[in-house]
Design a protein around this motif. Sequence first.
Motif, PDB file in Angstrom:
ATOM      1  N   LYS A 198      42.601 132.297  27.536  1.00  0.00           N
ATOM      2  CA  LYS A 198      41.489 131.434  27.944  1.00  0.00           C
ATOM      3  C   LYS A 198      41.157 130.406  26.851  1.00  0.00           C
ATOM      4  CE  LYS A 198      37.881 129.988  29.998  1.00  0.00           C
ATOM      5  NZ  LYS A 198      37.880 129.369  31.301  1.00  0.00           N
ATOM      6  N   PRO A 214      27.191 124.037  32.620  1.00  0.00           N
ATOM      7  CA  PRO A 214      27.001 125.283  33.371  1.00  0.00           C
ATOM      8  C   PRO A 214      27.495 126.492  32.570  1.00  0.00           C
ATOM      9  CG  PRO A 214      28.840 124.022  34.257  1.00  0.00           C
ATOM     10  CD  PRO A 214      28.229 123.187  33.187  1.00  0.00           C
ATOM     11  N   ASN A 215      27.161 127.667  33.034  1.00  0.00           N
ATOM     12  CA  ASN A 215      27.645 128.874  32.359  1.00  0.00           C
ATOM     13  C   ASN A 215      29.160 128.850  32.288  1.00  0.00           C
ATOM     14  OD1 ASN A 215      25.167 130.012  31.819  1.00  0.00           O
ATOM     15  ND2 ASN A 215      25.022 130.919  33.868  1.00  0.00           N
ATOM     16  N   GLY A 216      29.689 129.259  31.160  1.00  0.00           N
ATOM     17  CA  GLY A 216      31.137 129.325  31.001  1.00  0.00           C
ATOM     18  C   GLY A 216      31.754 128.026  30.506  1.00  0.00           C
ATOM     19  N   GLY A 264      31.417 126.635  27.570  1.00  0.00           N
ATOM     20  CA  GLY A 264      31.833 126.681  26.163  1.00  0.00           C
ATOM     21  C   GLY A 264      30.704 126.452  25.160  1.00  0.00           C
ATOM     22  N   THR A 319      28.147 128.436  24.049  1.00  0.00           N
ATOM     23  CA  THR A 319      27.949 129.491  23.044  1.00  0.00           C
ATOM     24  C   THR A 319      29.103 129.519  22.052  1.00  0.00           C
ATOM     25  OG1 THR A 319      26.615 130.806  24.544  1.00  0.00           O
ATOM     26  CG2 THR A 319      27.663 131.995  22.756  1.00  0.00           C
ATOM     27  N   THR A 320      30.295 129.336  22.566  1.00  0.00           N
ATOM     28  CA  THR A 320      31.459 129.307  21.676  1.00  0.00           C
ATOM     29  C   THR A 320      31.299 128.197  20.639  1.00  0.00           C
ATOM     30  OG1 THR A 320      32.879 130.171  23.420  1.00  0.00           O
ATOM     31  CG2 THR A 320      33.973 129.012  21.617  1.00  0.00           C
TER      32      THR A 320
HETATM   33  P1  ADP Z   1      28.639 129.112  27.867  1.00  0.00           P
HETATM   34  O1  ADP Z   1      27.850 129.397  26.636  1.00  0.00           O
HETATM   35  O2  ADP Z   1      28.637 127.642  28.230  1.00  0.00           O
HETATM   36  O3  ADP Z   1      28.208 129.956  29.029  1.00  0.00           O
HETATM   37  P2  ADP Z   1      30.867 130.475  26.582  1.00  0.00           P
HETATM   38  O4  ADP Z   1      31.169 129.784  25.302  1.00  0.00           O
HETATM   39  O5  ADP Z   1      30.095 131.755  26.514  1.00  0.00           O
HETATM   40  O6  ADP Z   1      30.181 129.441  27.591  1.00  0.00           O
HETATM   41  O7  ADP Z   1      32.246 130.797  27.310  1.00  0.00           O
HETATM   42  C1  ADP Z   1      33.263 129.836  27.519  1.00  0.00           C
HETATM   43  C2  ADP Z   1      34.453 130.527  28.165  1.00  0.00           C
HETATM   44  O8  ADP Z   1      35.072 131.391  27.215  1.00  0.00           O
HETATM   45  C3  ADP Z   1      34.102 131.395  29.359  1.00  0.00           C
HETATM   46  O9  ADP Z   1      35.137 131.277  30.311  1.00  0.00           O
HETATM   47  C4  ADP Z   1      34.050 132.790  28.795  1.00  0.00           C
HETATM   48  O10 ADP Z   1      34.370 133.736  29.782  1.00  0.00           O
HETATM   49  C5  ADP Z   1      35.115 132.730  27.707  1.00  0.00           C
HETATM   50  N1  ADP Z   1      34.786 133.630  26.594  1.00  0.00           N
HETATM   51  C6  ADP Z   1      33.691 133.538  25.791  1.00  0.00           C
HETATM   52  N2  ADP Z   1      33.715 134.498  24.842  1.00  0.00           N
HETATM   53  C7  ADP Z   1      34.854 135.234  25.058  1.00  0.00           C
HETATM   54  C8  ADP Z   1      35.449 136.370  24.413  1.00  0.00           C
HETATM   55  N3  ADP Z   1      34.884 136.954  23.356  1.00  0.00           N
HETATM   56  N4  ADP Z   1      36.631 136.817  24.910  1.00  0.00           N
HETATM   57  C9  ADP Z   1      37.211 136.218  25.979  1.00  0.00           C
HETATM   58  N5  ADP Z   1      36.713 135.159  26.622  1.00  0.00           N
HETATM   59  C10 ADP Z   1      35.543 134.655  26.185  1.00  0.00           C
END
Ligand code: ADP
Length: 246
Positions: free
Chosen positions: A16, A36-38, A40, A42-43
């Motif tokens: 991913k 939207p959620n997912g 990126g 938080t990443t």
């Molecule tokens: P947001 O904060 O916009 O909701 P995230 O950064 O949490 O987005 O997630 C971005 C994408 O990375 C999503 O598809 C999520 O499922 C994936 N993801 C986030 N953290 C992990 C992880 N630790 N392992 C695998 N996939 C992850």
Amino acid sequence: MNELTLQNVTKKYRQKTALDGVSLSFKTGINALLGPNGSGKTTMMNIIADLISATSGSVLWNGASVSKLGEKYREILGFMPQNVSLYKRFSAAENLRYFGTLKGLNASKTELEIPRLLEKVNLADCADKKFGSFSGGMKQRLGIAVTIMNDPKLVIFDEPTAGLDPKERMRFRDILRELSESAVVILSTHIVSDVEALADNIILLKNGKICENGSADELREKYAPEASGDKSALEMLYMNFFGETE
Ligand code: ADP
């Protein structure tokens, strides 16, 4: 003017790709990461806070690599994660005292900071109440107080308004405005109205890529969507990109 820069940042979790070659710079003021959620958000925030490392690319604070700045970077950084987790058995004041020590504040400065911060987040009456007894909104507010302790120059809030009632949300906006006079403030949200009222710079993120970056006025002008019914122009733009608002 301070500046945080991402250069071609990619983050992969196995197959991913959560962030895909993001290049971006955040300046002093309020920068809102909207998507939207997912998408990126938080990443990206965890990478900026140096909690996880990017698969490739670099993060620079005023031109210097964050990974090389180490302790110095932590001193200027305030980070509030999505789920605020403080010490349940400590009171609000004890939590602030503890984090003051961790942030390297001396004891007398910390004692001055505690009432000022509690006042700011409207928890002055709860200084001696245990964090474990707090409601979700109160936890969030103490998290804000801990985050802004010691005047950070780079402040990151991940979905900060979740759990705040409308009055507290307004109070938080005031805190952000004050902070943003001297700090680079980055906040992530999927709530358009938070952004509309506050942001100097808006970044729209989708599938780990930046699809737009500019001020609310610039984005409105570029797309000029007509506000319709009770939807604002930015909400219309958001719907254009993401198909829905919450
Ligand atoms: P947001 O904060 O916009 O909701 P995230 O950064 O949490 O987005 O997630 C971005 C994408 O990375 C999503 O598809 C999520 O499922 C994936 N993801 C986030 N953290 C992990 C992880 N630790 N392992 C695998 N996939 C992850």
